[in-house]
Design a protein around this motif. Structure first.
Motif, mmCIF file in Angstrom:
data_model
loop_
_atom_site.group_PDB
_atom_site.id
_atom_site.type_symbol
_atom_site.label_atom_id
_atom_site.label_comp_id
_atom_site.label_asym_id
_atom_site.label_seq_id
_atom_site.Cartn_x
_atom_site.Cartn_y
_atom_site.Cartn_z
ATOM 1 N N VAL A 357 0.843 -1.187 0.000
ATOM 2 C CA VAL A 357 0.000 0.000 0.000
ATOM 3 C C VAL A 357 0.885 1.247 0.000
ATOM 4 N N ASP A 358 0.317 2.338 -0.513
ATOM 5 C CA ASP A 358 1.063 3.597 -0.495
ATOM 6 C C ASP A 358 0.787 4.336 0.806
ATOM 7 N N GLY A 359 1.280 5.551 0.901
ATOM 8 C CA GLY A 359 1.128 6.323 2.128
ATOM 9 C C GLY A 359 -0.301 6.656 2.487
ATOM 10 N N ARG A 360 -1.214 6.562 1.517
ATOM 11 C CA ARG A 360 -2.629 6.841 1.780
ATOM 12 C C ARG A 360 -3.430 5.585 2.080
ATOM 13 N N GLY A 361 -2.752 4.440 2.116
ATOM 14 C CA GLY A 361 -3.446 3.184 2.388
ATOM 15 C C GLY A 361 -4.110 2.598 1.163
ATOM 16 N N LEU A 362 -3.735 3.090 -0.038
ATOM 17 C CA LEU A 362 -4.309 2.577 -1.280
ATOM 18 C C LEU A 362 -3.425 1.464 -1.830
ATOM 19 N N LEU A 363 -4.047 0.444 -2.410
ATOM 20 C CA LEU A 363 -3.309 -0.697 -2.927
ATOM 21 C C LEU A 363 -2.373 -0.294 -4.065
ATOM 22 N N ALA A 364 -1.116 -0.692 -3.922
ATOM 23 C CA ALA A 364 -0.140 -0.436 -4.974
ATOM 24 C C ALA A 364 0.311 -1.733 -5.633
ATOM 25 N N GLY A 365 0.029 -2.870 -4.988
ATOM 26 C CA GLY A 365 0.424 -4.160 -5.537
ATOM 27 C C GLY A 365 0.494 -5.206 -4.452
ATOM 28 N N LEU A 366 1.264 -6.255 -4.700
ATOM 29 C CA LEU A 366 1.427 -7.315 -3.714
ATOM 30 C C LEU A 366 2.792 -7.960 -3.886
ATOM 31 N N VAL A 367 3.248 -8.608 -2.809
ATOM 32 C CA VAL A 367 4.456 -9.423 -2.839
ATOM 33 C C VAL A 367 4.057 -10.811 -2.353
ATOM 34 N N SER A 368 4.205 -11.813 -3.211
ATOM 35 C CA SER A 368 3.831 -13.185 -2.869
ATOM 36 C C SER A 368 5.046 -13.971 -2.408
ATOM 37 N N LEU A 369 4.810 -15.142 -1.822
ATOM 38 C CA LEU A 369 5.924 -16.003 -1.438
ATOM 39 C C LEU A 369 6.763 -16.380 -2.658
ATOM 40 N N ALA A 370 6.078 -16.633 -3.793
ATOM 41 C CA ALA A 370 6.812 -16.957 -5.018
ATOM 42 C C ALA A 370 7.728 -15.804 -5.422
ATOM 43 N N ASP A 371 7.245 -14.563 -5.271
ATOM 44 C CA ASP A 371 8.068 -13.390 -5.581
ATOM 45 C C ASP A 371 9.305 -13.338 -4.684
ATOM 46 N N ILE A 372 9.084 -13.589 -3.382
ATOM 47 C CA ILE A 372 10.191 -13.536 -2.416
ATOM 48 C C ILE A 372 11.233 -14.594 -2.746
ATOM 49 N N ILE A 373 10.776 -15.810 -3.018
ATOM 50 C CA ILE A 373 11.694 -16.909 -3.330
ATOM 51 C C ILE A 373 12.479 -16.603 -4.605
ATOM 52 N N ARG A 374 11.789 -16.064 -5.608
ATOM 53 C CA ARG A 374 12.460 -15.724 -6.858
ATOM 54 C C ARG A 374 13.550 -14.675 -6.640
ATOM 55 N N MET A 375 13.227 -13.626 -5.875
ATOM 56 C CA MET A 375 14.210 -12.570 -5.622
ATOM 57 C C MET A 375 15.433 -13.112 -4.887
ATOM 58 N N MET A 376 15.192 -13.954 -3.882
ATOM 59 C CA MET A 376 16.302 -14.507 -3.116
ATOM 60 C C MET A 376 17.174 -15.416 -3.982
ATOM 61 N N ARG A 377 16.555 -16.215 -4.829
ATOM 62 C CA ARG A 377 17.319 -17.130 -5.676
ATOM 63 C C ARG A 377 18.197 -16.362 -6.663
ATOM 64 N N VAL A 378 17.617 -15.349 -7.298
ATOM 65 C CA VAL A 378 18.408 -14.548 -8.246
ATOM 66 C C VAL A 378 19.597 -13.919 -7.548
ATOM 67 N N TRP A 379 19.393 -13.429 -6.337
ATOM 68 C CA TRP A 379 20.477 -12.804 -5.582
ATOM 69 C C TRP A 379 21.547 -13.829 -5.219
ATOM 70 N N MET A 380 21.119 -15.017 -4.774
ATOM 71 C CA MET A 380 22.080 -16.074 -4.394
ATOM 72 C C MET A 380 22.925 -16.496 -5.593
ATOM 73 N N LEU A 381 22.314 -16.575 -6.767
ATOM 74 C CA LEU A 381 23.040 -16.979 -7.957
ATOM 75 C C LEU A 381 24.052 -15.906 -8.404
ATOM 76 N N SER A 382 23.755 -14.666 -8.048
ATOM 77 C CA SER A 382 24.652 -13.572 -8.446
ATOM 78 C C SER A 382 25.831 -13.419 -7.493
ATOM 79 N N GLU A 383 25.721 -14.036 -6.299
ATOM 80 C CA GLU A 383 26.797 -13.938 -5.330
ATOM 81 C C GLU A 383 27.927 -14.905 -5.684
ATOM 82 N N PRO A 384 29.185 -14.544 -5.381
ATOM 83 C CA PRO A 384 30.314 -15.454 -5.658
ATOM 84 C C PRO A 384 30.135 -16.774 -4.909
ATOM 85 N N ALA A 385 30.452 -17.872 -5.564
ATOM 86 C CA ALA A 385 30.293 -19.198 -4.948
ATOM 87 C C ALA A 385 31.293 -19.374 -3.811
#
Length: 385
Positions: A357-385
């Motif tokens: 939500v934005d500062g007025r409490g209006l819906l701006a979107g959503l973050v799902s578990l799938a979104d979170i997992i995807r973001m974390m995986r992309v970051w892990m793959l970009s980190e040096p092994a």
């Protein structure tokens, strides 16, 4: 003496070296590490009634249950052949023919509608009662998620598991005695002596335990990570329960935001609406129906959705289910929220999506578990092994 024995054991384990073994990194973990300590798979027989299935979901505080049948008589969901076999003889004992979620149940109930109860008479109560007594095997696949049943091998890497769950698969069975090496992705064929179930939420909790290795991404903001889904479909505060169920089923959504209706827009309260830039009133989830006693479900289906959620607060089943149904409680974040805050809110409230939500409490979107997992995986793959 205790210290000596410990040193000897350490030296023996590492070929004579006395230095401790370095801790395994998160990226080197396996699905077997993820399911450590989990209870055996919860299941129901294919002959169980829908009412008994709901009771199983409630008693175990779960959102989906595996359906087991005798071998050789069924085609599994999606053509799957996931079998339970005797560990010693290899003889097949049962065939898991599918997974039933609460959305399957709701799709079945709403399929041909159920007439509202008539005061002083039976109304449509008989029809609902008949719907609740059908065998659970007859409703497998009523929602998109249940059209296939998957397994993940015990030795699948965490990164491969993350890839699977980032693409919309919510849960998979894991064979307890899996032994294959270097297995990636999900499978439709498996035979094992027993299984566990692993879910997106299990994976998120596992990642949270290892947050020290994820600090580099957890301290970044949702907006800059590109993890915000800005297309949000919802229902209005004038929608009734049966219409909300039908809308969710048609779009394969397990939860929808409830937004404030306005005279200017002229909403169709029986259809999904674009929730973007609308005031958030609450959330309606398929799991909310677990907290509604079956005896009261008939009279609830044609209630206004906001009134229904408020009514559920007074039922003792709510505490037993561990459900969050108050329309006054919004699980939200802002575009500038840190990813760590979003993860904590999802885990603590046991929700699969956090509304943005934005500062007025209006819906701006959503973050799902799938979104979170995807973001974390992309970051892990970009980190040096």
């Amino acid at each position: 003496m205790q210290a000596t024995r410990t040193e000897e054991k350490t030296a023996e384990t590492h070929g004579g070296a006395s230095s401790p073994q370095p801790q395994q990194r998160l990226r080197d973990k396996k699905v077997g590490d993820l399911i450590a300590g989990k209870k055996r798979l919860v299941e129901v027989p294919y002959t169980a009634s829908l009412a008994d299935t709901i009771n199983t979901l409630v008693a175990n505080r779960i959102m989906a249950v595996a359906v087991a049948a005798p071998p050789g008589q069924w085609i599994g969901a999606g053509g799957s052949m996931i079998l339970e076999s005797d560990k010693q003889t290899g003889a097949v004992r049962k065939h898991y023919i599918g997974m039933v979620t609460m959305l399957d149940v709701l799709a079945h109930i709403a399929g041909n509608d159920v007439a509202p109860a008539v005061e002083g008479g039976g109304g449509g109560g008989g029809e609902l009662e008949r719907k609740m007594q059908v065998p659970v095997s007859t409703i497998i696949g009523h929602c998109l998620e249940s059209l296939s049943l998957w397994t993940l091998n015990y030795n699948t890497s965490i990164l491969d598991c993350m890839e699977v769950f980032s693409k919309g698969i919510h849960r998979a069975l894991v064979p307890v005695d899996g032994h294959l090496e270097n297995v990636g992705g999900v499978e439709l064929m498996e035979s094992a002596s027993s299984y566990h179930m692993v879910t997106q939420m299990d994976l998120i909790k596992f990642l949270k335990v290892h947050e020290a290795e994820l600090r580099g991404i957890l301290t970044r903001r949702v907006r800059e990570l590109g993890g915000l889904t800005d297309i949000v479909f919802g229902v209005t505060d004038k929608t009734n329960v049966i219409d909300a169920i039908k809308c969710m089923n048609s779009a394969s959504l397990h939860a929808v935001p409830i937004v404030e209706s306005t005279d200017e827009i002229g909403d169709d309260h029986g259809q999904l609406v674009n929730g973007k830039d609308r005031k958030l009133v609450g959330t309606f989830s398929a799991t909310d129906l677990r907290g509604c006693p079956i005896s009261q479900l008939q009279s609830c289906l044609h209630m206004n959705i906001v009134d229904f959620l408020e009514k559920l607060l007074d039922t003792p089943q709510q505490e037993a289910c561990g459900l969050r149904t108050s329309t006054r409680e919004h699980i939200t974040c802002q575009p500038e929220s840190l990813l760590r805050e979003v993860v904590d809110k999802a885990i603590n409230s046991h929700v699969h999506r956090v509304w943005v939500v934005d500062g007025r409490g209006l819906l701006a979107g959503l973050v799902s578990l799938a979104d979170i997992i995807r973001m974390m995986r992309v970051w892990m793959l970009s980190e040096p092994a």
